[in-house]
Scaffold this motif. Sequence first.
Motif, mmCIF file in Angstrom:
data_model
loop_
_atom_site.group_PDB
_atom_site.id
_atom_site.type_symbol
_atom_site.label_atom_id
_atom_site.label_comp_id
_atom_site.label_asym_id
_atom_site.label_seq_id
_atom_site.Cartn_x
_atom_site.Cartn_y
_atom_site.Cartn_z
ATOM 1 N N ASN A 95 65.791 -60.704 14.116
ATOM 2 C CA ASN A 95 66.086 -59.890 12.929
ATOM 3 C C ASN A 95 67.573 -59.563 12.802
ATOM 4 O O ASN A 95 67.956 -58.466 12.406
ATOM 5 C CB ASN A 95 65.271 -58.590 12.944
ATOM 6 N N VAL A 96 68.403 -60.524 13.148
ATOM 7 C CA VAL A 96 69.856 -60.360 13.041
ATOM 8 C C VAL A 96 70.361 -61.243 11.910
ATOM 9 O O VAL A 96 70.235 -62.475 11.955
ATOM 10 C CB VAL A 96 70.571 -60.726 14.355
ATOM 11 N N GLY A 97 70.922 -60.619 10.863
ATOM 12 C CA GLY A 97 71.415 -61.393 9.729
ATOM 13 C C GLY A 97 70.301 -62.210 9.101
ATOM 14 O O GLY A 97 69.247 -61.681 8.743
ATOM 15 N N ARG A 98 70.509 -63.521 9.015
ATOM 16 C CA ARG A 98 69.509 -64.408 8.409
ATOM 17 C C ARG A 98 68.489 -64.915 9.419
ATOM 18 O O ARG A 98 67.589 -65.683 9.066
ATOM 19 C CB ARG A 98 70.213 -65.618 7.773
ATOM 20 N N PHE A 99 68.627 -64.494 10.688
ATOM 21 C CA PHE A 99 67.808 -65.069 11.746
ATOM 22 C C PHE A 99 66.679 -64.126 12.158
ATOM 23 O O PHE A 99 66.917 -63.065 12.730
ATOM 24 C CB PHE A 99 68.672 -65.407 12.955
ATOM 25 N N SER A 100 65.452 -64.526 11.866
ATOM 26 C CA SER A 100 64.295 -63.712 12.248
ATOM 27 C C SER A 100 63.978 -63.880 13.721
ATOM 28 O O SER A 100 63.659 -62.910 14.414
ATOM 29 C CB SER A 100 63.072 -64.111 11.406
ATOM 30 N N ASP A 101 64.026 -65.118 14.191
ATOM 31 C CA ASP A 101 63.707 -65.395 15.592
ATOM 32 C C ASP A 101 64.402 -66.692 15.985
ATOM 33 O O ASP A 101 63.951 -67.783 15.635
ATOM 34 C CB ASP A 101 62.194 -65.526 15.782
ATOM 35 N N VAL A 126 73.915 -55.599 9.797
ATOM 36 C CA VAL A 126 73.477 -56.879 10.361
ATOM 37 C C VAL A 126 71.956 -56.950 10.479
ATOM 38 O O VAL A 126 71.370 -58.034 10.500
ATOM 39 C CB VAL A 126 74.147 -57.098 11.739
ATOM 40 N N ILE A 127 71.285 -55.803 10.553
ATOM 41 C CA ILE A 127 69.834 -55.791 10.730
ATOM 42 C C ILE A 127 69.165 -56.376 9.484
ATOM 43 O O ILE A 127 69.473 -56.000 8.359
ATOM 44 C CB ILE A 127 69.322 -54.355 10.975
ATOM 45 N N GLN A 128 68.265 -57.304 9.721
ATOM 46 C CA GLN A 128 67.597 -57.993 8.623
ATOM 47 C C GLN A 128 66.814 -57.017 7.751
ATOM 48 O O GLN A 128 66.218 -56.057 8.241
ATOM 49 C CB GLN A 128 66.653 -59.054 9.200
ATOM 50 N N ASN A 129 66.818 -57.262 6.445
ATOM 51 C CA ASN A 129 66.122 -56.375 5.513
ATOM 52 C C ASN A 129 64.656 -56.201 5.882
ATOM 53 O O ASN A 129 63.970 -57.163 6.216
ATOM 54 C CB ASN A 129 66.219 -56.935 4.088
ATOM 55 N N ARG A 130 64.207 -54.947 5.835
ATOM 56 C CA ARG A 130 62.823 -54.548 6.082
ATOM 57 C C ARG A 130 62.398 -54.710 7.541
ATOM 58 O O ARG A 130 61.243 -54.471 7.876
ATOM 59 C CB ARG A 130 61.847 -55.327 5.172
ATOM 60 N N ALA A 131 63.290 -55.126 8.420
ATOM 61 C CA ALA A 131 62.941 -55.225 9.840
ATOM 62 C C ALA A 131 63.145 -53.860 10.502
ATOM 63 O O ALA A 131 64.099 -53.148 10.188
ATOM 64 C CB ALA A 131 63.812 -56.264 10.533
ATOM 65 N N PRO A 132 62.250 -53.468 11.422
ATOM 66 C CA PRO A 132 62.393 -52.165 12.071
ATOM 67 C C PRO A 132 63.568 -52.093 13.039
ATOM 68 O O PRO A 132 64.105 -51.015 13.290
ATOM 69 C CB PRO A 132 61.066 -51.986 12.815
ATOM 70 N N SER A 173 70.069 -57.363 26.920
ATOM 71 C CA SER A 173 69.745 -57.251 25.498
ATOM 72 C C SER A 173 70.398 -56.014 24.897
ATOM 73 O O SER A 173 70.473 -54.961 25.533
ATOM 74 C CB SER A 173 68.230 -57.159 25.288
ATOM 75 N N ILE A 174 70.838 -56.178 23.648
ATOM 76 C CA ILE A 174 71.347 -55.062 22.850
ATOM 77 C C ILE A 174 70.378 -54.878 21.689
ATOM 78 O O ILE A 174 70.057 -55.846 20.992
ATOM 79 C CB ILE A 174 72.759 -55.356 22.288
ATOM 80 N N ALA A 175 69.903 -53.670 21.484
ATOM 81 C CA ALA A 175 68.951 -53.403 20.409
ATOM 82 C C ALA A 175 69.454 -52.272 19.529
ATOM 83 O O ALA A 175 70.175 -51.384 19.982
ATOM 84 C CB ALA A 175 67.582 -53.051 20.995
ATOM 85 N N ARG A 176 69.041 -52.324 18.258
ATOM 86 C CA ARG A 176 69.352 -51.223 17.354
ATOM 87 C C ARG A 176 68.249 -51.104 16.312
ATOM 88 O O ARG A 176 67.865 -52.100 15.683
ATOM 89 C CB ARG A 176 70.689 -51.440 16.659
ATOM 90 N N SER A 177 67.752 -49.878 16.141
ATOM 91 C CA SER A 177 66.688 -49.625 15.173
ATOM 92 C C SER A 177 67.276 -49.337 13.799
ATOM 93 O O SER A 177 68.376 -48.802 13.675
ATOM 94 C CB SER A 177 65.830 -48.434 15.621
ATOM 95 N N THR A 178 66.513 -49.699 12.779
ATOM 96 C CA THR A 178 66.902 -49.371 11.414
ATOM 97 C C THR A 178 66.823 -47.862 11.213
ATOM 98 O O THR A 178 65.921 -47.202 11.743
ATOM 99 C CB THR A 178 65.968 -50.078 10.415
ATOM 100 N N ARG A 179 67.756 -47.323 10.472
ATOM 101 C CA ARG A 179 67.751 -45.884 10.235
ATOM 102 C C ARG A 179 66.429 -45.433 9.615
ATOM 103 O O ARG A 179 65.937 -46.025 8.650
ATOM 104 C CB ARG A 179 68.896 -45.503 9.301
ATOM 105 N N GLY A 180 65.874 -44.368 10.192
ATOM 106 C CA GLY A 180 64.633 -43.822 9.666
ATOM 107 C C GLY A 180 63.395 -44.586 10.074
ATOM 108 O O GLY A 180 62.298 -44.273 9.601
ATOM 109 N N ARG A 181 63.555 -45.613 10.949
ATOM 110 C CA ARG A 181 62.392 -46.403 11.382
ATOM 111 C C ARG A 181 62.189 -46.254 12.878
ATOM 112 O O ARG A 181 63.146 -46.092 13.640
ATOM 113 C CB ARG A 181 62.609 -47.888 11.044
ATOM 114 N N LYS A 182 60.932 -46.321 13.304
ATOM 115 C CA LYS A 182 60.607 -46.272 14.721
ATOM 116 C C LYS A 182 60.225 -47.681 15.156
ATOM 117 O O LYS A 182 59.284 -48.280 14.616
ATOM 118 C CB LYS A 182 59.448 -45.314 14.962
ATOM 119 N N SER A 183 60.948 -48.217 16.129
ATOM 120 C CA SER A 183 60.754 -49.618 16.487
ATOM 121 C C SER A 183 60.152 -49.838 17.868
ATOM 122 O O SER A 183 59.456 -50.820 18.103
ATOM 123 C CB SER A 183 62.091 -50.356 16.419
#
Length: 449
Positions: free
Chosen positions: A10-16, A74-80, A105-115
């Motif tokens: 879920n980084v940019g255009r890359f889902s996996d 950078v977080i893909q749209n609608r991804a947690p 690994s480096i992780a970051r959650s979308t604002r207002g979302r629980k991942s």
Amino acid sequence: MEIHRLMLKNVGRFSDLDIPIAPTADHFTNVTVIVGNNGAGKTTLLKSLATSLSWLVARIRTEKGLGSPIANEVIQNRAPAAVITIAMTDISHDAPPEDLGFVWSIARSTRGRKSGVHSDLAEVSLLADHYRSRMTSDEKASLPLIAYYPVERSVLEIPLKIRTRHTFDQLDGYDNALNRGVDFRRFFEWFRQREDSENESGVSDNALAEISEKFGPDSDVWKTLSNLKASSRDRQLTAVRSAIAAFMPGFTNLRVQRKPRLHMAIDKDGVTLNVAQLSQGEKSMMALVGDIARRLAMMNQSLDNPLHGDGIVLIDEVDLHLHPKWQRSLIRQLSETFPNCQFVLTTHSPLVISDAKDVLVYVLNDGELHEHNGLYGLDANQVLLEVMDTDIRNSDVQKRLNRLMERLQNGDLEAAKKLYAELTDELSEGHLELAKAALLLRKLELRRA
């Protein structure tokens, strides 16, 4: 030290995405090249690598150092959440083969979302601790170069004054290495400081020139002083000068001159020029190669040849501002001049990837990567068509040339003559495709006659 693979969720255009980085089992090269159209995601891949590596640099500097986070945009749209994972190998310390791999690994959650995803930095801390231990036990221990050169690395001006004195210790080789690219001001300051020290312990270029003018270059006094100067050459400056000479044939003797005003000078084909007078491509090449060499020299002070130091170098649009002749030899020169560095490059140039043997090439399209082999020896037109999905000439002209050839093959003489006349009026004299068409047209006329 080498990157083994990069994984993005879920980084940019890359889902996996899971991308091996050269060298691999099938590619022994130390160069990975990514090609693709603008907006395909090439820069996202390099920035993701730089983000992961920033945590290693930060923890080599200090035990609890903090690297760069994943940017919100950078977080893909609608991804947690977004996750960047990097797998590396490091053989610089004594350990069983199974203990030479490091993954974090480096992780970051979308604002207002629980991942429910979290960063895992345990192994980057282990790898950084290894290098800090080496520096504690041996002041001259080498450090790996880690550097990212973005598209915005263009050299627009050459600073003439040093406003602030900086230190240039071994760890300073990491300064701005992952967030700015080429810092020509810092390069100029470092070069001037090293050259001042070199001149204090030996013979300056100006003094040698004055002796040559007064006594001649064949005199005993000039030969003695010349030998003294050679023996007192600064190893780090020598590394930078030799790297620039390798990439830029005809360019020699990079130096700082004080008269008539402070500036950096270089000899081009025997003519002394102010570096500011060089073309944008020449300045960009000199700054890029000089910066890599400078950082390697600072971080490998005990090596006879600092350019053989270990490192990872990321360069976005490596062909930026470069003449096609330099584009052709770029990958070979990088591998030969910095043989122990791993390079991950992006490019738009078919010349860069068609002239290097065994390079791992990925073609990026719609968020998917496809490995593309067998490019060595292809001409630029073949690479444009087969790899970059781009016409080799203006599409309208190509369509009309195709129609002309069809008319000739079908024996439609009048239509062929008309198309040929139209194209002859528009295209330059000596156009290869028109020359072929002219021969076929003449054969068709003779056959009709």
